[in-house]
Design a protein around this motif. Structure first.
Motif, PDB file in Angstrom:
ATOM      1  N   ILE A  64     -14.026  13.697  -1.447  1.00  0.00           N
ATOM      2  CA  ILE A  64     -13.808  12.263  -1.697  1.00  0.00           C
ATOM      3  C   ILE A  64     -12.954  11.667  -0.579  1.00  0.00           C
ATOM      4  O   ILE A  64     -11.925  12.222  -0.203  1.00  0.00           O
ATOM      5  CB  ILE A  64     -13.137  12.050  -3.067  1.00  0.00           C
ATOM      6  N   ARG A  65     -13.384  10.510  -0.068  1.00  0.00           N
ATOM      7  CA  ARG A  65     -12.619   9.786   0.938  1.00  0.00           C
ATOM      8  C   ARG A  65     -11.805   8.690   0.266  1.00  0.00           C
ATOM      9  O   ARG A  65     -12.254   8.085  -0.712  1.00  0.00           O
ATOM     10  CB  ARG A  65     -13.547   9.175   1.981  1.00  0.00           C
ATOM     11  N   LEU A  66     -10.647   8.434   0.808  1.00  0.00           N
ATOM     12  CA  LEU A  66      -9.776   7.380   0.293  1.00  0.00           C
ATOM     13  C   LEU A  66      -9.791   6.214   1.276  1.00  0.00           C
ATOM     14  O   LEU A  66      -9.473   6.384   2.460  1.00  0.00           O
ATOM     15  CB  LEU A  66      -8.349   7.902   0.092  1.00  0.00           C
ATOM     16  N   GLU A  67     -10.169   5.033   0.783  1.00  0.00           N
ATOM     17  CA  GLU A  67     -10.276   3.834   1.622  1.00  0.00           C
ATOM     18  C   GLU A  67      -9.035   2.975   1.424  1.00  0.00           C
ATOM     19  O   GLU A  67      -8.615   2.688   0.300  1.00  0.00           O
ATOM     20  CB  GLU A  67     -11.519   3.029   1.234  1.00  0.00           C
ATOM     21  N   GLU A  97      -5.323   7.229  -8.557  1.00  0.00           N
ATOM     22  CA  GLU A  97      -5.196   5.770  -8.599  1.00  0.00           C
ATOM     23  C   GLU A  97      -5.995   5.118  -7.465  1.00  0.00           C
ATOM     24  O   GLU A  97      -6.709   4.126  -7.678  1.00  0.00           O
ATOM     25  CB  GLU A  97      -3.719   5.373  -8.495  1.00  0.00           C
ATOM     26  N   VAL A  98      -5.884   5.670  -6.248  1.00  0.00           N
ATOM     27  CA  VAL A  98      -6.616   5.106  -5.116  1.00  0.00           C
ATOM     28  C   VAL A  98      -8.120   5.271  -5.307  1.00  0.00           C
ATOM     29  O   VAL A  98      -8.912   4.376  -4.965  1.00  0.00           O
ATOM     30  CB  VAL A  98      -6.147   5.772  -3.806  1.00  0.00           C
ATOM     31  N   GLU A 122     -11.708  -2.274  -4.540  1.00  0.00           N
ATOM     32  CA  GLU A 122     -10.426  -2.703  -3.981  1.00  0.00           C
ATOM     33  C   GLU A 122      -9.908  -1.640  -3.035  1.00  0.00           C
ATOM     34  O   GLU A 122     -10.173  -0.442  -3.193  1.00  0.00           O
ATOM     35  CB  GLU A 122      -9.406  -2.958  -5.090  1.00  0.00           C
ATOM     36  N   LYS A 123      -9.125  -2.119  -2.064  1.00  0.00           N
ATOM     37  CA  LYS A 123      -8.504  -1.229  -1.102  1.00  0.00           C
ATOM     38  C   LYS A 123      -7.020  -1.520  -1.038  1.00  0.00           C
ATOM     39  O   LYS A 123      -6.611  -2.653  -0.784  1.00  0.00           O
ATOM     40  CB  LYS A 123      -9.118  -1.409   0.293  1.00  0.00           C
ATOM     41  N   PRO A 124      -6.197  -0.530  -1.281  1.00  0.00           N
ATOM     42  CA  PRO A 124      -4.747  -0.759  -1.169  1.00  0.00           C
ATOM     43  C   PRO A 124      -4.337  -0.932   0.285  1.00  0.00           C
ATOM     44  O   PRO A 124      -5.041  -0.532   1.216  1.00  0.00           O
ATOM     45  CB  PRO A 124      -4.143   0.509  -1.784  1.00  0.00           C
TER      46      PRO A 124
END
Length: 452
Positions: A274-277, A317-318, A326-328
């Protein structure tokens, strides 16, 4: 010894589950725990028992007469032909669960338990065991005379002494038909050859592992389980064969001890794919700390760039924000960002440098060696540099006329007065090292003039 002490000793042996030393077995040998033994109503009873012999050899036998057997009891079982003596290692329903792994051929050839071992049976069994070492030495000599590429590692006699099992190690296929004939003629017993692997050989010999403790296979392990490289991958270990292999040159058995805990813990962590954006970059999985439940992400998939470490809850959460579109702004929480602390002191002298004790090699300048020469008779002692000037300044003239006259400057090289022709030239041979007298100058001419 009183009766109460005997009862305590017997109860302690039963409570240990057969792990104490019995029949020459090393101390600390562990067997499977019958965790279903306390179920009431006889639901955990079974007519099958597991019996262990020498060199971790085990067999499953039927108890048709319902003899009350417990773990650690010595029993006499059917060997066809003859009888064998072994120790009960497991009873109850767990034996039925283990027998499911057996093939249909093994299930159809299950033998039975005759009785508990009597003193006469144990005495005969000990006599047969005493012959094992001598038989192994003779068998090695016979195999060497036949020029067989094999090593006989151990010999196990049957309980009645009518049969012997020869355990051997070989790297390739060996034709030992002639060896069996010679052994049968020599010892007058039935011969059975059984090949063992490197793990069984290491467990039989024993030794010290890289952890500093005795080998598990020689101390407490009673059976061998296959070990795969996937166990090392689950624990994030480097696939270095020199570190993963034990003294038997196979994968270490201890790789399986904690792999179940790692597999269960990984299920509660985000997937590695999984990638985090975020608003500024995309983060890829770099490494995971299972004990701290922390994950490190990198902005580059191939190497460590802009590493950020977050806990598993923040990662989830991310992931949930990315699924919602949404992107933090940043990957970390605002509360987790710590300001950079300034050092209380500056390492000016380099005391914290790791190489401060290393001697730096410097090129040493060669100093010109000055040899003091003893002046010869009639010659002046050479003066050191700067000595003549100081002496001219400090010494006072002896004559008053010389003091009144001003000191004339020393002429330069161009205006130097030439030597008079009648002054003998200085010979280079007059300069000799210490301890040698210089030769006097020779004023004679080398060529002789003809007399008039």
């Amino acid at each position: 010894m009183s009766e109460s002490e005997k009862n305590k000793e017997q109860s302690g042996k039963k409570a240990c589950g057969g792990c104490c030393r019995q029949g020459g077995e090393p101390r600390g040998k562990l067997h499977c725990t019958n965790w279903l033994a306390d179920i009431p109503g006889g639901c955990a009873d079974s007519e099958f028992v597991e019996v262990q012999f020498k060199n971790t050899r085990k067999g499953y036998y039927k108890n048709p007469t319902n003899i009350p057997l417990e773990i650690g009891d010595m029993v006499v079982v059917d060997a066809q032909p003859g009888q064998d003596v072994g120790m009960v290692s497991l009873t109850g329903v767990l034996v039925d669960l283990r027998m499911r792994r057996l093939s249909q051929k093994a299930l159809s050839d299950i033998k039975r338990v005759f009785r508990k071992a009597r003193p006469a049976d144990l005495e005969k069994f000990e006599e047969a065991k005493a012959r094992e070492h001598e038989t192994m030495i003779k068998a090695r000599r016979i195999a060497e005379d036949l020029k067989l590429n094999m090593k006989i590692g151990d010999v196990e006699f049957q309980g009645d002494g009518a049969k012997a099992i020869f355990y051997y190690i070989a790297d390739e296929r060996v034709d030992f038909r002639q060896l069996i004939k010679v052994l049968a003629e020599t010892f007058r017993i039935r011969i059975e050859m059984k090949q063992i692997g490197a793990r069984q050989e290491a467990g039989r010999i024993g030794g010290i592992g890289p952890c500093g403790r005795p080998l598990c296979c020689a101390s407490w392990m009673s059976n061998f389980v296959s070990v795969a490289t996937s166990a090392a991958r689950y624990q994030d270990l480097s696939l270095n064969p020199q570190k993963l292999a034990g003294q038997c040159a196979k994968l270490k058995c201890c790789l399986n001890f904690e792999v179940d805990t790692y597999v269960e813990s990984v299920k509660h962590l985000p997937n590695k794919d999984i990638r985090l954006e975020t608003a500024d970059a995309t983060y890829f999985h770099f490494k995971t700390d299972i004990f701290k439940r922390e994950i490190t992400y990198s902005t580059d998939k191939q190497m460590a760039v802009n590493l950020v470490t977050i806990d598993a809850e923040r990662a989830f959460e991310v992931i949930a924000l990315n699924k919602a579109g949404e992107k933090p702004l940043i990957l970390q929480r605002d509360s987790d960002i710590k300001p950079k602390e300034k050092a209380a002191f500056g390492d000016i002298l380099g005391e914290d440098d790791l190489t401060r004790f290393d001697k730096k090699k410097r090129k040493k300048k060669k100093k010109p060696t000055q040899t003091l020469q003893q002046p010869a008779e009639g010659q002046r002692q050479p003066k050191a540099k700067g000595e003549s000037k100081n002496r001219n300044q400090t010494q006072q003239p002896k004559d008053e006329n010389s003091a009144r006259q001003p000191q004339q400057q020393r002429p330069q090289n161009k205006n130097r007065q030439q030597r008079p022709n009648n002054r003998p030239e200085r010979n280079d041979q007059s300069r000799k090292p210490d301890g040698q007298e210089p030769k006097p100058a020779d004023n004679k001419t080398t060529k002789s003039e003809p007399q008039s």
